[in-house]
Scaffold this motif. Structure first.
Motif, short mmCIF file in Angstrom:
data_model
loop_
_atom_site.label_atom_id
_atom_site.label_comp_id
_atom_site.label_asym_id
_atom_site.label_seq_id
_atom_site.Cartn_x
_atom_site.Cartn_y
_atom_site.Cartn_z
N TRP A 78 8.52 7.03 -2.24
CA TRP A 78 8.76 8.47 -2.29
C TRP A 78 7.56 9.20 -2.90
N LEU A 79 7.04 8.67 -4.00
CA LEU A 79 5.87 9.29 -4.64
C LEU A 79 4.64 9.18 -3.75
N LEU A 80 4.45 8.04 -3.13
CA LEU A 80 3.29 7.82 -2.29
C LEU A 80 3.37 8.58 -0.98
N ALA A 81 4.55 8.66 -0.39
CA ALA A 81 4.71 9.30 0.92
C ALA A 81 4.51 10.80 0.86
N ARG A 82 4.60 11.39 -0.32
CA ARG A 82 4.34 12.82 -0.43
C ARG A 82 2.88 13.12 -0.14
N ARG A 83 2.01 12.18 -0.42
CA ARG A 83 0.57 12.36 -0.14
C ARG A 83 0.15 11.70 1.17
N THR A 84 0.75 10.56 1.46
CA THR A 84 0.39 9.78 2.64
C THR A 84 1.66 9.43 3.40
N PRO A 85 2.06 10.24 4.39
CA PRO A 85 3.31 9.98 5.12
C PRO A 85 3.37 8.61 5.79
N ARG A 86 2.24 8.07 6.19
CA ARG A 86 2.24 6.77 6.87
C ARG A 86 2.56 5.62 5.93
N ALA A 87 2.52 5.86 4.62
CA ALA A 87 2.84 4.82 3.65
C ALA A 87 4.26 4.32 3.83
N GLN A 88 5.13 5.19 4.27
CA GLN A 88 6.53 4.84 4.46
C GLN A 88 6.67 3.71 5.48
N VAL A 89 5.98 3.81 6.58
CA VAL A 89 6.05 2.78 7.63
C VAL A 89 5.41 1.49 7.13
N LEU A 90 4.27 1.61 6.49
CA LEU A 90 3.57 0.44 5.97
C LEU A 90 4.47 -0.33 4.99
N PHE A 91 5.05 0.38 4.04
CA PHE A 91 5.87 -0.29 3.04
C PHE A 91 7.23 -0.74 3.59
N ALA A 92 7.68 -0.14 4.67
CA ALA A 92 8.89 -0.64 5.33
C ALA A 92 8.62 -2.06 5.83
N TRP A 93 7.48 -2.24 6.47
CA TRP A 93 7.12 -3.56 6.98
C TRP A 93 6.84 -4.54 5.85
N VAL A 94 6.19 -4.08 4.79
CA VAL A 94 5.90 -4.95 3.64
C VAL A 94 7.21 -5.50 3.06
#
Length: 142
Positions: A78-94
């Motif tokens: 949530w904190l990271l996706a506010r700056r980098t929306p693509r982080a959500q997809v990356l961390f979903a896979w992680v």
């Protein structure tokens, strides 16, 4: 006579990442506790070796081990996706990969095979719940 058909498509908005993380934690925790209770009722001793000591896998331990990483991961994303929306997809896979990659841990540390075979799917449940929750509101990029 003319008839007019209008299409009313509503776009459902996914809840914020942190709420989806909480929902994923709750769903995974319930499923994992049910798996634990079924395994125990079926005769699994629910003991694992941790640092040379036998430790019982209690329902409370399952709740903590399931919810804590998902909730903390949800806050982090949530904190990271506010700056980098693509982080959500990356961390979903992680999270999904971690859930699957950690399957050998309970298989190798369980006292009996029934315990190992009941604890291993719990890792997949947590990873799949995390993945589903994070991908639900992920932005599609072309």
């Amino acid at each position: 006579m003319t008839t007019s058909a209008t299409s009313s498509t509503s776009t459902a908005v996914a809840p914020p990442v942190w709420i989806r993380g909480l929902i994923a934690a709750a769903v995974a925790a319930v499923v994992n506790v049910v798996i634990r209770l079924i395994a125990s009722a079926a005769g699994a001793d629910m003991l694992v070796d941790a640092e040379g000591t036998s430790t019982a896998v209690t329902p409370a331990a399952v709740l903590i081990a399931t919810t804590l990483p998902i909730v903390l991961g949800g806050v982090f994303v949530w904190l990271l996706a506010r700056r980098t929306p693509r982080a959500q997809v990356l961390f979903a896979w992680v999270g999904l990969i971690l859930g699957v990659a950690t399957i050998p841990v309970p298989l190798l540390s369980a006292h009996d095979i029934a315990t190992g075979l009941s604890l291993a799917p719990m890792h997949v449940v947590a990873g799949a719940a995390w993945f589903s929750a994070m991908m639900l509101g992920a932005k599609k990029t072309s």
